[in-house]
Design an enzyme around this catalytic site. Structure first.
Site, PDB file in Angstrom:
ATOM      1  N   LYS A 293      44.678  29.267  36.169  1.00  0.00           N
ATOM      2  CA  LYS A 293      45.151  30.514  37.185  1.00  0.00           C
ATOM      3  C   LYS A 293      43.976  30.909  38.074  1.00  0.00           C
ATOM      4  CE  LYS A 293      46.203  33.766  34.165  1.00  0.00           C
ATOM      5  NZ  LYS A 293      46.096  33.084  32.883  1.00  0.00           N
TER       6      LYS A 293
ATOM      7  N   GLU B 186      41.146  44.686  34.073  1.00  0.00           N
ATOM      8  CA  GLU B 186      40.193  43.520  33.652  1.00  0.00           C
ATOM      9  C   GLU B 186      39.355  43.847  32.880  1.00  0.00           C
ATOM     10  OE1 GLU B 186      40.516  40.239  36.221  1.00  0.00           O
ATOM     11  OE2 GLU B 186      41.932  40.941  34.877  1.00  0.00           O
ATOM     12  N   ARG B 187      39.038  42.619  32.168  1.00  0.00           N
ATOM     13  CA  ARG B 187      37.827  42.601  31.185  1.00  0.00           C
ATOM     14  C   ARG B 187      36.422  42.279  32.320  1.00  0.00           C
ATOM     15  NH1 ARG B 187      41.748  39.431  29.430  1.00  0.00           N
ATOM     16  NH2 ARG B 187      42.499  39.875  27.266  1.00  0.00           N
TER      17      ARG B 187
END
Length: 483
Positions: free
Chosen positions: A175, A201-202
């Site tokens: 991705k 998001e991390r």
């Protein structure tokens, strides 16, 4: 009897200017991220930011006016240390995002503060993140294809200029590489701007993406906006609006095309559900907020193609428990004009980009938009690949020799099509050693057409693997007896 003008003055009191005394209130209740504040003078308007705590570091956005003296807001920052009776300052305005050429190559949080440890911002304007979608009169009514330069997408799932595409795929199937390549092509070949919005998001993902973009030398025409997974739901809920405000500046003021990448749109819905639950609203089906459709539309409808330019969006979509009837998935799909599905099986076979040609689709793939030739070719490619998929079990059990001559020629075409639809990327040159290739839609269609006419049936399959245009196959290898 009061006049209409007096009524309006009562309903929407003017904010005090900075020269006058600020509008100050006091905290009356704190329930997690929900804060109730009392104001004796002017009641702040909905979506106004309030600041409180030491050095004003706690920020709350007003979401409801509970009575003539109390407002209820959701915190965009952690609320540790907040207590009843604490003074609250009314900023008199909404959440704002920085816009201008100076924001390029920078990374921001939801407040528009830089988080990349580079120099401070200079020469930027600040605009409200709450903006209306462009009116219908300003929208372009012409359906145009957004060329990515990636063969499999342009041929089988063409993107709409000013449209929204969903990107579906698990971990490790490519991705980020696909998004990075689209950013590279957008910047290098269409002179556009790319904006990456990370919702929930991390921190690891943000750091890796920033490093990848820097290594790929695409950062100078890119903006990154992040709200990390550990941030309060209010921040995750508003970061998409901040990114869109920046995108709208480049579209409307600079007249440039913008590629907006959102990862992950489901986390925006999830953050909205958390905010709704904290405010005590009655949940609707499966626990989602009753206003989900309105909130998602408010964000998605701002992504549009106007006379000035276009914002084209690619959004990673998480489908809860693979249930496509989930309300979040249903509402998200209703806004998408194309779906790109990445396949782990294709990735394991080394067929990159690992786009599943049978599962991916686009509303643009109609004769009226892409043309009769493109439509007919795409249908023939799908038909050939679908027949090959059905024959795979027979080949595995009995071998290729047991197939009829007609089926054998289908397999030959399908395997060469699969390899032709692979492509070396500019952003992976340093890892693969293959020079990146940008292929026009005309060249991609020409190659597929010639393969379907059996022009390359005598060429080895490897000659069509990881090439750009079909003419490169003739340089890669001469005709042979290889099946």
């Amino acid at each position: 009897m009061t006049s209409d003008k007096d009524n309006i003055a009562v309903l929407t009191p003017a904010y005090k200017s900075s020269a006058e005394a600020p509008n100050v209130g006091a905290v009356v209740a704190v329930r997690g991220s929900v804060v109730d504040v009392r104001f004796d003078e002017h009641l702040p308007a909905i979506q106004t930011l309030l600041r409180m705590g030491d050095k004003d570091q706690i920020v709350v956005e007003v979401l409801a006016q509970t009575d003539s003296h109390h407002v209820r807001g959701i915190a965009l920052t952690p609320t540790q240390g907040l207590a009843r009776g604490m003074a609250v300052r009314d900023t008199g305005g909404p959440l704002k995002a920085p816009v201008g050429k100076a924001i390029l190559s920078r990374m921001f949080n939801v407040f528009g503060h830089t988080i990349d440890r580079e120099a401070d911002l200079a020469d930027v304007q600040w605009r409200s993140v709450h903006r209306a979608p462009p009116p219908l009169a300003k929208r372009s009514t012409k359906s145009e294809i957004f060329e990515t330069g990636i063969k499999v997408i342009d041929v089988l799932a063409p993107l709409e200029r000013g449209g929204k595409a969903g990107l579906f795929g698990g971990a490790g199937v490519g991705k980020t590489v696909l998004l990075t390549e689209m950013i590279h092509n957008m910047i290098g070949h269409q002179e556009g701007v790319s904006i990456f919005c990370g919702i929930g998001e991390r921190s690891r993902e943000g750091q890796e993406l920033y490093s990848d973009m820097k290594a790929a030398k695409v950062l100078p025409n890119m903006v990154m906006v992040f709200a990390q997974m550990n941030e309060p739901p209010g921040a995750r809920f508003r970061v998409g609006h901040a990114a869109l405000t920046m995108a709208e500046y480049f579209r409307d003021d600079e007249h440039r095309d913008v590629l907006l990448l959102i990862d992950n749109i489901f986390r925006f819905i999830q953050a909205g559900a958390e905010v709704s639950g904290l405010l005590g609203q009655m949940p609707s089906r499966l626990g989602y907020q009753p206003t989900m459709g309105t909130e998602l539309a408010g964000l998605e409808e701002r992504i549009a193609n106007t006379d000035a330019g276009a914002i084209t969006s690619i959004q990673a979509v998480y489908v809860p428990a693979d249930d496509f009837t989930d309300p979040a998935a249903v509402h998200a799909f209703s806004h998408l004009s194309a779906s790109i599905v990445l396949s782990r099986k294709r990735a394991s076979e080394g067929l990159f980009p690992a786009v599943d040609p049978l599962a991916s689709n686009s509303k643009m793939a109609t004769p009226g938009i892409v043309g009769e030739r493109h439509y007919a070719l795409a249908q023939e490619i799908r038909r050939t690949l679908a027949q090959y998929a059905q024959l795979k079990d027979i080949i595995a059990m009995l071998g290729l020799e047991q197939l009829s001559p007609q089926d054998r020629s289908v397999v030959t075409r399908a395997r060469r099509l699969e390899r032709f639809l692979t492509q070396p990327f500019f952003t992976t040159e340093q890892f693969t050693g293959h020079a990146g290739k940008l292929v026009s839609l005309a060249d991609a269609l020409n190659g597929c057409e010639r393969i379907l006419k059996d022009e390359f049936k005598d060429y080895p399959e490897r000659a069509l693997y990881m090439i750009g245009t079909i003419d490169e196959a003739k340089k890669e290898g001469a005709p042979s007896d290889e099946p």
